[in-house]
Design a protein around this motif. Structure first.
Motif, short mmCIF file in Angstrom:
data_model
loop_
_atom_site.label_atom_id
_atom_site.label_comp_id
_atom_site.label_asym_id
_atom_site.label_seq_id
_atom_site.Cartn_x
_atom_site.Cartn_y
_atom_site.Cartn_z
N ASN A 72 0.82 -1.21 0.00
CA ASN A 72 0.00 0.00 0.00
C ASN A 72 0.85 1.26 0.00
OD1 ASN A 72 -3.05 -0.36 0.15
ND2 ASN A 72 -2.34 -1.95 1.53
N TYR A 73 1.98 1.21 0.68
CA TYR A 73 2.91 2.34 0.66
C TYR A 73 3.37 2.61 -0.77
CZ TYR A 73 7.13 5.07 1.78
OH TYR A 73 8.08 6.06 1.86
N TYR A 74 3.76 1.56 -1.47
CA TYR A 74 4.33 1.74 -2.81
C TYR A 74 3.27 1.99 -3.88
CZ TYR A 74 9.28 1.14 -1.92
OH TYR A 74 10.57 1.35 -1.51
N ARG A 75 2.00 1.85 -3.53
CA ARG A 75 0.96 2.26 -4.48
C ARG A 75 0.83 3.78 -4.53
NH1 ARG A 75 -2.57 -1.86 -1.97
NH2 ARG A 75 -2.28 -3.80 -3.13
N GLY A 76 1.38 4.47 -3.55
CA GLY A 76 1.37 5.92 -3.55
C GLY A 76 2.36 6.48 -4.56
N GLU A 77 2.21 7.76 -4.82
CA GLU A 77 3.08 8.43 -5.78
C GLU A 77 3.52 9.77 -5.21
OE1 GLU A 77 0.77 8.83 -9.31
OE2 GLU A 77 1.06 6.75 -9.94
N GLY A 78 4.79 10.04 -5.29
CA GLY A 78 5.30 11.32 -4.79
C GLY A 78 6.79 11.24 -4.52
N ASP A 79 7.34 12.35 -4.08
CA ASP A 79 8.75 12.40 -3.71
C ASP A 79 8.97 11.89 -2.30
OD1 ASP A 79 9.41 13.70 -6.16
OD2 ASP A 79 8.74 15.61 -5.29
N ILE A 80 8.07 12.27 -1.39
CA ILE A 80 8.21 11.94 0.02
C ILE A 80 6.85 11.51 0.58
CG2 ILE A 80 8.81 12.79 2.33
CD1 ILE A 80 10.65 14.81 0.97
N CYS A 81 6.84 10.40 1.28
CA CYS A 81 5.63 9.95 1.96
C CYS A 81 5.70 10.36 3.43
CB CYS A 81 5.48 8.43 1.85
SG CYS A 81 3.96 7.79 2.57
N VAL A 82 4.70 11.07 3.88
CA VAL A 82 4.59 11.46 5.30
C VAL A 82 3.48 10.62 5.91
CG1 VAL A 82 4.17 13.33 6.92
CG2 VAL A 82 5.37 13.80 4.78
N VAL A 83 3.86 9.75 6.85
CA VAL A 83 2.92 8.81 7.47
C VAL A 83 2.53 9.33 8.85
CG1 VAL A 83 2.51 6.43 8.18
CG2 VAL A 83 4.07 6.91 6.26
N GLU A 84 1.29 9.73 9.02
CA GLU A 84 0.83 10.14 10.35
C GLU A 84 0.57 8.92 11.22
OE1 GLU A 84 -2.84 12.33 12.73
OE2 GLU A 84 -2.71 12.55 10.54
N GLY A 85 1.10 8.92 12.43
CA GLY A 85 0.91 7.80 13.34
C GLY A 85 -0.45 7.81 14.01
N VAL A 86 -0.65 6.79 14.86
CA VAL A 86 -1.90 6.64 15.61
C VAL A 86 -1.55 6.56 17.09
CG1 VAL A 86 -1.83 4.13 15.29
CG2 VAL A 86 -3.99 5.24 15.89
N MET A 87 -2.31 7.25 17.93
CA MET A 87 -2.09 7.27 19.37
C MET A 87 -0.63 7.65 19.67
SD MET A 87 -4.47 4.07 20.66
CE MET A 87 -3.62 2.79 19.75
N GLY A 88 -0.07 7.10 20.77
CA GLY A 88 1.34 7.29 21.04
C GLY A 88 2.16 6.31 20.21
N LEU A 89 3.44 6.58 20.05
CA LEU A 89 4.28 5.79 19.14
C LEU A 89 4.20 4.29 19.38
CD1 LEU A 89 6.47 5.64 16.95
CD2 LEU A 89 8.17 6.10 18.74
N TYR A 90 4.20 3.87 20.66
CA TYR A 90 4.26 2.44 20.96
C TYR A 90 2.90 1.86 21.37
CZ TYR A 90 9.27 3.28 20.92
OH TYR A 90 10.55 3.62 20.54
N ASP A 91 1.84 2.65 21.27
CA ASP A 91 0.53 2.20 21.75
C ASP A 91 -0.22 1.41 20.69
OD1 ASP A 91 1.00 3.58 24.13
OD2 ASP A 91 0.16 5.43 23.33
N GLY A 92 -0.88 0.32 21.11
CA GLY A 92 -1.69 -0.49 20.22
C GLY A 92 -1.10 -1.87 20.01
N ASP A 93 -1.86 -2.91 20.39
CA ASP A 93 -1.33 -4.27 20.26
C ASP A 93 -1.52 -4.84 18.87
OD1 ASP A 93 -4.08 -4.38 20.50
OD2 ASP A 93 -4.11 -6.16 21.76
N GLY A 94 -2.53 -4.37 18.14
CA GLY A 94 -2.77 -4.91 16.80
C GLY A 94 -1.85 -4.31 15.76
N SER A 95 -1.68 -3.00 15.84
CA SER A 95 -0.79 -2.31 14.89
C SER A 95 -0.47 -0.93 15.45
CB SER A 95 -1.45 -2.18 13.51
OG SER A 95 -0.59 -1.53 12.61
#
Length: 438
Positions: A72-95
């Motif tokens: 899914n990352y590589y289906r994007g197009e651009g020079d730079i991909c900026v990925v917004e995280g979810v919750m705190g950096l280490y929070d979440g057992d599923g992902s």
């Protein structure tokens, strides 16, 4: 395509505003930005698209698997991909955000609330950097963006306290125009309450776009795409509801439906007739905010008639609500819905489910074969109550999550199916739906 993940020290630290300001700064510096979101979210990505003009990619290890995250990352197009995280950096057992950064092997830029700290901001960032090795995650915290930080002595104190291994990428000033209004499912959508270009420009002035671009790195190449039968004139046409009531849909889902079928959109809110098609997909959204209009539009009545004649209708969350007999809103008003499913839906004051989910198919159905499992997520403020005396059929046992009644999801009637769970195209559910329609 190079990229980095924008992680937060906690929920509410201002990751979305920081993402939008960074995207604006990079755009002003001449870079084409591809936005993405770690975690199952439809709202933050709408703000990403409003700023960058590009659909935001969904990157979630539970929904997609690590291979699917990279695809899914590589289906994007651009020079730079900026990925917004979810919750705190280490929070979440599923992902967690850290799991996504690990799967992509790209660095993390940490968003730290600096409104009431200086040297402590550096201590917090260093702790987040060192913690990765303690838990065995290959996560590189490359530096920080100081959220809600003033200039002058405040900024200098933060910057000077950072150790050499942490880069200072700039700050987001505490500006009132950088607030996005929210409601029960989160922020307002990007098209409803976009941040002004003036506010984003004011925030981005204090960010170092070139340093951010320089820290970005390219993930390993993804595995090959699963084989998908390409659309032909004989392949099924899928009608997808698309308006303010049905607006929670992943770009990858639409891409998969276009690849293997013929896609046409329609608006139940506008009273559009149901297109001539082999099946209908009603994604999630906000039917509770538009219940009166939906009840009067006539489109739901046509959907019920078509469903009773054998047209498969697939609904997710908001789609389930619209397929029910009635919907009672938060103010106590009850409105007739399509009546495809033997259930009534009522909005509640608190959320009723918020989790990654796993479903096991009880028999062959429109989105899964018997015994197979689908992974998705659920987040809703409503409850669905089965109609007394109805012969309810459920497609799935809930291995993880709440589902409709705590143990099952996927209420069936005629050849139609609706779940509280949202699934991603990587789950295979939409490939199966196209096969079911063929």
């Amino acid at each position: 395509m190079k990229g980095f993940v924008l992680g937060g020290v906690s929920s509410g630290v201002g990751k979305t505003v920081a993402t939008l300001a960074i995207a604006h700064a990079l755009g002003e510096a001449g870079y084409t930005v591809q936005p993405a979101k770690a975690g199952p979210d439809f709202i933050d990505p709408s703000h990403h698209e409003a700023v960058t003009g590009r659909p935001s990619r969904t990157l979630d290890c539970w929904l997609c698997g690590e291979a699917g995250v990279r695809r899914n990352y590589y289906r994007g197009e651009g020079d730079i991909c900026v990925v917004e995280g979810v919750m705190g950096l280490y929070d979440g057992d599923g992902s967690s955000t850290a799991m996504v950064a690990d799967a992509l092997s790209v660095p993390v830029v940490l968003v730290v609330d600096a409104s009431a700290g200086m040297e402590s901001v550096a201590a917090t960032a260093l702790g987040f950097r060192e913690y990765a090795s303690r838990i065995g995650r290959d996560v590189e915290v490359a530096g920080i963006v100081a959220q809600r930080a003033h200039g002058g002595r405040h900024e200098a104190g933060i910057r000077d306290a950072l150790p050499d291994e942490l880069t200072y990428f700039g700050r987001i000033p505490p500006l009132p125009d950088l607030e996005i209004p929210s409601r029960h499912l989160g922020l307002h959508l990007g098209e409803e309450a976009p941040l002004s270009s003036e506010a984003l420009a004011a925030a981005s002035e204090h960010l170092d776009a070139e340093r951010l671009a320089a820290v970005a790195s390219a993930p390993p190449a993804p595995p090959a795409e699963p084989s998908v039968s390409r659309a032909t004139p004989a392949t099924p046409r899928v009608a997808v509801a698309s308006d303010a009531a049905f607006c929670f849909v992943y770009p990858a889902t639409l891409e998969r439906l276009r690849d293997g079928g013929r896609l046409e959109t329609f608006s139940p809110l506008a009273g559009d007739p149901v297109p001539d098609c082999g099946g209908v997909y009603l994604p999630g959204g906000y039917p509770e905010l538009h219940a009166e209009t939906l009840a009067a539009s006539g489109t739901l009545d046509e959907l019920e008639r078509r469903a009773s004649e054998g047209l498969p209708v697939l609904g997710e969350c908001g789609g389930l609500m619209a397929m029910a007999e009635s919907l009672t809103t938060a103010d106590g008003e009850t409105h007739a819905m399509a009546g495809i499913l033997p259930a009534t839906v009522e909005m509640c004051e608190r959320y009723q489910a918020l989790n990654h989910v796993e479903l096991e198919a009880r028999s062959d159905g429109p989105t899964a074969t018997a015994g197979s499992r689908l992974r998705g997520h659920e987040f809703h403020y409503s409850t669905a109550t089965l109609t007394a005396g109805a012969d309810a059929r459920f497609a799935f046992e809930t291995v993880r999550g709440e589902g409709i009644d705590g143990g099952h999801d996927g209420l069936c009637e005629y050849d139609s199916l609706a779940t509280y769970a949202h699934v991603h195209a990587e789950s295979g559910a939409f490939d199966r739906f196209l096969e079911w329609l063929a």
